[in-house]
Design a protein around this motif. Sequence first.
Motif, PDB file in Angstrom:
ATOM      1  N   ASN A  51       0.823  -1.211   0.000  1.00 55.63           N
ATOM      2  CA  ASN A  51       0.000   0.000   0.000  1.00 55.63           C
ATOM      3  C   ASN A  51       0.857   1.262   0.000  1.00 55.63           C
ATOM      4  OD1 ASN A  51      -2.493  -1.337  -0.052  1.00 55.63           O
ATOM      5  ND2 ASN A  51      -2.503  -1.566   2.173  1.00 55.63           N
ATOM      6  N   GLY A  52       1.943   1.214  -0.736  1.00 57.23           N
ATOM      7  CA  GLY A  52       2.808   2.375  -0.863  1.00 57.23           C
ATOM      8  C   GLY A  52       3.785   2.187  -2.005  1.00 57.23           C
ATOM      9  N   ALA A  53       4.320   3.288  -2.482  1.00 53.55           N
ATOM     10  CA  ALA A  53       5.269   3.234  -3.588  1.00 53.55           C
ATOM     11  C   ALA A  53       6.612   2.680  -3.131  1.00 53.55           C
ATOM     12  CB  ALA A  53       5.461   4.630  -4.176  1.00 53.55           C
ATOM     13  N   ILE A  54       7.351   2.104  -4.077  1.00 51.96           N
ATOM     14  CA  ILE A  54       8.754   1.776  -3.834  1.00 51.96           C
ATOM     15  C   ILE A  54       9.513   3.089  -3.662  1.00 51.96           C
ATOM     16  CG2 ILE A  54      10.846   0.797  -4.853  1.00 51.96           C
ATOM     17  CD1 ILE A  54       9.056  -1.076  -6.475  1.00 51.96           C
ATOM     18  N   THR A  55      10.388   3.145  -2.674  1.00 53.60           N
ATOM     19  CA  THR A  55      11.275   4.298  -2.527  1.00 53.60           C
ATOM     20  C   THR A  55      12.715   3.821  -2.652  1.00 53.60           C
ATOM     21  OG1 THR A  55      11.330   4.074  -0.107  1.00 53.60           O
ATOM     22  CG2 THR A  55       9.650   5.528  -1.048  1.00 53.60           C
ATOM     23  N   TRP A  56      13.563   4.644  -3.243  1.00 52.17           N
ATOM     24  CA  TRP A  56      14.959   4.266  -3.442  1.00 52.17           C
ATOM     25  C   TRP A  56      15.860   5.478  -3.223  1.00 52.17           C
ATOM     26  CZ3 TRP A  56      17.277   7.081  -7.298  1.00 52.17           C
ATOM     27  CH2 TRP A  56      16.429   7.653  -8.250  1.00 52.17           C
ATOM     28  N   THR A  57      17.080   5.201  -2.797  1.00 56.79           N
ATOM     29  CA  THR A  57      18.071   6.243  -2.547  1.00 56.79           C
ATOM     30  C   THR A  57      19.428   5.771  -3.041  1.00 56.79           C
ATOM     31  OG1 THR A  57      16.885   7.024  -0.588  1.00 56.79           O
ATOM     32  CG2 THR A  57      19.189   7.671  -0.797  1.00 56.79           C
ATOM     33  N   ALA A  58      20.124   6.659  -3.749  1.00 59.49           N
ATOM     34  CA  ALA A  58      21.464   6.352  -4.255  1.00 59.49           C
ATOM     35  C   ALA A  58      22.422   7.435  -3.768  1.00 59.49           C
ATOM     36  CB  ALA A  58      21.456   6.282  -5.781  1.00 59.49           C
ATOM     37  N   PRO A  59      23.106   7.225  -2.625  1.00 60.59           N
ATOM     38  CA  PRO A  59      24.079   8.215  -2.140  1.00 60.59           C
ATOM     39  C   PRO A  59      25.383   8.128  -2.936  1.00 60.59           C
ATOM     40  CG  PRO A  59      24.001   6.340  -0.652  1.00 60.59           C
ATOM     41  CD  PRO A  59      22.952   6.090  -1.703  1.00 60.59           C
ATOM     42  N   ILE A  60      25.989   9.287  -3.212  1.00 56.55           N
ATOM     43  CA  ILE A  60      27.205   9.334  -4.031  1.00 56.55           C
ATOM     44  C   ILE A  60      28.263  10.156  -3.298  1.00 56.55           C
ATOM     45  CG2 ILE A  60      28.190  10.042  -6.245  1.00 56.55           C
ATOM     46  CD1 ILE A  60      25.354   9.856  -7.426  1.00 56.55           C
ATOM     47  N   ASN A  61      29.419   9.559  -3.088  1.00 57.61           N
ATOM     48  CA  ASN A  61      30.563  10.301  -2.557  1.00 57.61           C
ATOM     49  C   ASN A  61      31.230  11.001  -3.739  1.00 57.61           C
ATOM     50  OD1 ASN A  61      32.620  11.309  -1.052  1.00 57.61           O
ATOM     51  ND2 ASN A  61      33.657   9.351  -0.707  1.00 57.61           N
ATOM     52  N   ASP A  62      31.009  12.309  -3.850  1.00 54.34           N
ATOM     53  CA  ASP A  62      31.366  13.042  -5.068  1.00 54.34           C
ATOM     54  C   ASP A  62      32.306  14.203  -4.716  1.00 54.34           C
ATOM     55  OD1 ASP A  62      31.364  13.899  -7.667  1.00 54.34           O
ATOM     56  OD2 ASP A  62      29.372  14.810  -7.590  1.00 54.34           O
ATOM     57  N   PRO A  63      33.608  13.943  -4.583  1.00 53.68           N
ATOM     58  CA  PRO A  63      34.546  14.968  -4.082  1.00 53.68           C
ATOM     59  C   PRO A  63      34.558  16.252  -4.893  1.00 53.68           C
ATOM     60  CG  PRO A  63      35.581  12.803  -4.124  1.00 53.68           C
ATOM     61  CD  PRO A  63      34.290  12.667  -4.848  1.00 53.68           C
ATOM     62  N   ILE A  64      34.363  16.174  -6.209  1.00 57.76           N
ATOM     63  CA  ILE A  64      34.478  17.377  -7.040  1.00 57.76           C
ATOM     64  C   ILE A  64      33.139  17.800  -7.647  1.00 57.76           C
ATOM     65  CG2 ILE A  64      36.900  16.902  -7.582  1.00 57.76           C
ATOM     66  CD1 ILE A  64      35.965  15.824 -10.297  1.00 57.76           C
ATOM     67  N   GLY A  65      32.037  17.189  -7.195  1.00 56.25           N
ATOM     68  CA  GLY A  65      30.731  17.573  -7.705  1.00 56.25           C
ATOM     69  C   GLY A  65      30.483  17.151  -9.137  1.00 56.25           C
ATOM     70  N   LYS A  66      31.149  16.099  -9.589  1.00 62.11           N
ATOM     71  CA  LYS A  66      31.039  15.655 -10.982  1.00 62.11           C
ATOM     72  C   LYS A  66      29.610  15.297 -11.372  1.00 62.11           C
ATOM     73  CE  LYS A  66      32.566  11.861 -13.999  1.00 62.11           C
ATOM     74  NZ  LYS A  66      33.440  10.660 -14.103  1.00 62.11           N
ATOM     75  N   TYR A  67      28.849  14.696 -10.434  1.00 61.00           N
ATOM     76  CA  TYR A  67      27.520  14.188 -10.778  1.00 61.00           C
ATOM     77  C   TYR A  67      26.395  15.153 -10.427  1.00 61.00           C
ATOM     78  CZ  TYR A  67      30.156   9.893 -11.311  1.00 61.00           C
ATOM     79  OH  TYR A  67      31.073   8.955 -11.714  1.00 61.00           O
ATOM     80  N   HIS A  68      26.755  16.305  -9.899  1.00 57.43           N
ATOM     81  CA  HIS A  68      25.729  17.282  -9.546  1.00 57.43           C
ATOM     82  C   HIS A  68      25.049  17.803 -10.814  1.00 57.43           C
ATOM     83  CE1 HIS A  68      23.704  20.608  -7.578  1.00 57.43           C
ATOM     84  NE2 HIS A  68      24.107  20.134  -6.407  1.00 57.43           N
ATOM     85  N   PRO A  69      23.706  17.885 -10.825  1.00 58.81           N
ATOM     86  CA  PRO A  69      23.016  18.298 -12.056  1.00 58.81           C
ATOM     87  C   PRO A  69      23.279  19.745 -12.459  1.00 58.81           C
ATOM     88  CG  PRO A  69      21.467  18.118 -10.227  1.00 58.81           C
ATOM     89  CD  PRO A  69      22.752  17.534  -9.754  1.00 58.81           C
ATOM     90  N   LYS A  70      23.859  20.548 -11.558  1.00 59.99           N
ATOM     91  CA  LYS A  70      24.168  21.932 -11.905  1.00 59.99           C
ATOM     92  C   LYS A  70      25.609  22.106 -12.388  1.00 59.99           C
ATOM     93  CE  LYS A  70      20.776  23.965  -8.734  1.00 59.99           C
ATOM     94  NZ  LYS A  70      20.570  24.910  -7.606  1.00 59.99           N
ATOM     95  N   ARG A  71      26.384  21.024 -12.359  1.00 61.46           N
ATOM     96  CA  ARG A  71      27.781  21.087 -12.784  1.00 61.46           C
ATOM     97  C   ARG A  71      27.868  20.766 -14.267  1.00 61.46           C
ATOM     98  NH1 ARG A  71      32.900  20.059 -10.319  1.00 61.46           N
ATOM     99  NH2 ARG A  71      34.465  20.527 -11.917  1.00 61.46           N
ATOM    100  N   SER A  72      28.505  21.612 -15.042  1.00 62.00           N
ATOM    101  CA  SER A  72      28.629  21.378 -16.478  1.00 62.00           C
ATOM    102  C   SER A  72      29.431  20.112 -16.732  1.00 62.00           C
ATOM    103  CB  SER A  72      29.298  22.577 -17.159  1.00 62.00           C
ATOM    104  OG  SER A  72      30.595  22.786 -16.639  1.00 62.00           O
ATOM    105  N   GLY A  73      29.097  19.434 -17.813  1.00 58.89           N
ATOM    106  CA  GLY A  73      29.770  18.193 -18.158  1.00 58.89           C
ATOM    107  C   GLY A  73      28.769  17.130 -18.550  1.00 58.89           C
ATOM    108  N   THR A  74      29.229  15.879 -18.564  1.00 60.23           N
ATOM    109  CA  THR A  74      28.396  14.767 -19.013  1.00 60.23           C
ATOM    110  C   THR A  74      27.122  14.619 -18.203  1.00 60.23           C
ATOM    111  OG1 THR A  74      30.392  13.594 -19.715  1.00 60.23           O
ATOM    112  CG2 THR A  74      28.379  12.288 -19.467  1.00 60.23           C
ATOM    113  N   TRP A  75      27.198  14.892 -16.892  1.00 58.85           N
ATOM    114  CA  TRP A  75      26.065  14.645 -16.006  1.00 58.85           C
ATOM    115  C   TRP A  75      25.236  15.893 -15.726  1.00 58.85           C
ATOM    116  CZ3 TRP A  75      24.696   9.767 -14.680  1.00 58.85           C
ATOM    117  CH2 TRP A  75      25.630   8.764 -14.967  1.00 58.85           C
ATOM    118  N   PHE A  76      25.483  16.946 -16.476  1.00 57.17           N
ATOM    119  CA  PHE A  76      24.708  18.169 -16.289  1.00 57.17           C
ATOM    120  C   PHE A  76      23.217  17.905 -16.559  1.00 57.17           C
ATOM    121  CE2 PHE A  76      22.701  21.970 -18.135  1.00 57.17           C
ATOM    122  CZ  PHE A  76      22.828  22.841 -17.061  1.00 57.17           C
ATOM    123  N   GLY A  77      22.359  18.262 -15.598  1.00 56.27           N
ATOM    124  CA  GLY A  77      20.918  18.121 -15.763  1.00 56.27           C
ATOM    125  C   GLY A  77      20.410  16.697 -15.751  1.00 56.27           C
TER     126      GLY A  77
END
Length: 502
Positions: A51-77
């Motif tokens: 009686n509820g949705a699946i919830t999921w969490t993916a924590p990332i140790n990201d020293p230089i912010g590579k995967y942040h959606p506001k950081r330009s590069g492959t993972w931007f947005g």
Amino acid sequence: MPTEILYGGSPVGEYELAWKYGIGDLEVEMSVNGLDFAGVPENLQVAHNENGAITWTAPINDPIGKYHPKRSGTWFGVLDNQAYNSSDELAKTLRATITWGGYPYHLIGVPTHYGHSRAGSPKFQFSWSGIDISSKLYRRAQTMETVRSSRGNVITNKQALAQIFAEYGIRYDLADLKEIPINFQHRQNGRPGDWMQALLDTTMAAWCVEVDTLRCYQPATSGPVKWEYGDEAYLREDQLDANVTEVVNHVVVRRAAEASTAPPQGEPTDTDNNIKMFAFGNSYSQSFNPPLNGIRWEVSGDGLASDFICRNKDGNVFAVIAPRGAALGGLAYPTFLLHAGGAAVNGVASVSWTWGASSPLVPFSVTGAAGQIAFFGNQGHNVSGLITQEYDETYTVESMDSDSINRYGLNKIELRPNPLFARSEDAQWFADEYIRRKAWDSDPQTFRVNLNLALRVGDRVRIIDPLLGNEDRYVDQVTHLISDDSAQRYTRFRTILYGWRP
């Protein structure tokens, strides 16, 4: 390797090694819109809820912010919370296939949240999370057409659910759901998930998401046990939290069709809302707010009530019930207003009527015995269009757990009337299932075990406990922590105990 595997004398399968002993190969495939995501998160935590949705969490140790959606590069947005495009189509998902001990586990995640922390350090601790394909059901201020069964067109719970899922583009499976006729459901300015849950609650059914399909089902009350957990080699930890304040052992479900009415000006009323009539004539009237559907009345006394003139909320006459007729001193009404009986008269905002002598041979001006009248019906929705065998206007059903009463004392509650029920037998089913579910919920127990990706909500498990005895339990929540670190790899599941059966 445990000695019982080496010398037990019986073969052990690859997945049995994995879920019982935590021995096996873990293979991870993850992607986000075609970008390889495997190895990026520190771990993946997934919670499956009944009686509820699946919830999921993916924590990332990201020293230089590579995967942040506001950081330009492959993972931007990419790792943001914008899952739908301008056409309201699902445009971004986390897709994962986790193979553990040869068993493949699949997840389709819909992102809803991202965030980061940099407390005392320029390094990013980034987190990306979400739910499943049921995400549209949680949107607020939604409106769909009201569901209303009518003569010759009885709507069932399955049909009403299918309408919701089709409207929001959700794949579904209703094969294991008990089907019943429903009466009426408003679906305005609300959440589709709440409408869905209300329909499922009529049979105490449940739902969960399995990969790309929302499945509705009746929780298993019998049948084979799928998993057995025994000694300390299997069970890493368990926790019991029994709370007597949650015990409910007597429940009443009632539909009282009586409308709350007030007497005409200057007329008294007794405690049962019976309007007392002393003067004979056509000066009696009564208003209903909201309008009354399926209007009817009961008269006591020797007088005769007739010529019930029904007006809608705009004050217009739209029906006349029980006309006396011109030959007996009544008025001659247009034919289209006359109510022939059988079908219900709905939407009555006010009614006026005539109180006359019991014999039609006695003129109205002749006095007679006083009388009383009480009006009945349903306020707020039309219920009487259903065919007779599919609708019960009034009922009172009860269900009791005698064993629980003997142990805890009586705890009786009355549930609010449910406009979805069309039949008393469905209300009885609901009462029995409700009280049995309460018996389950009073004894929840949580276990932590080796990673078992094949364990699902709705499964039955047997707990073999040499200290407290064996119990068969029902699984209503499963959480997996999937990690390359075997010491941090586990499954935690919540169970409820099978209780009394009405």
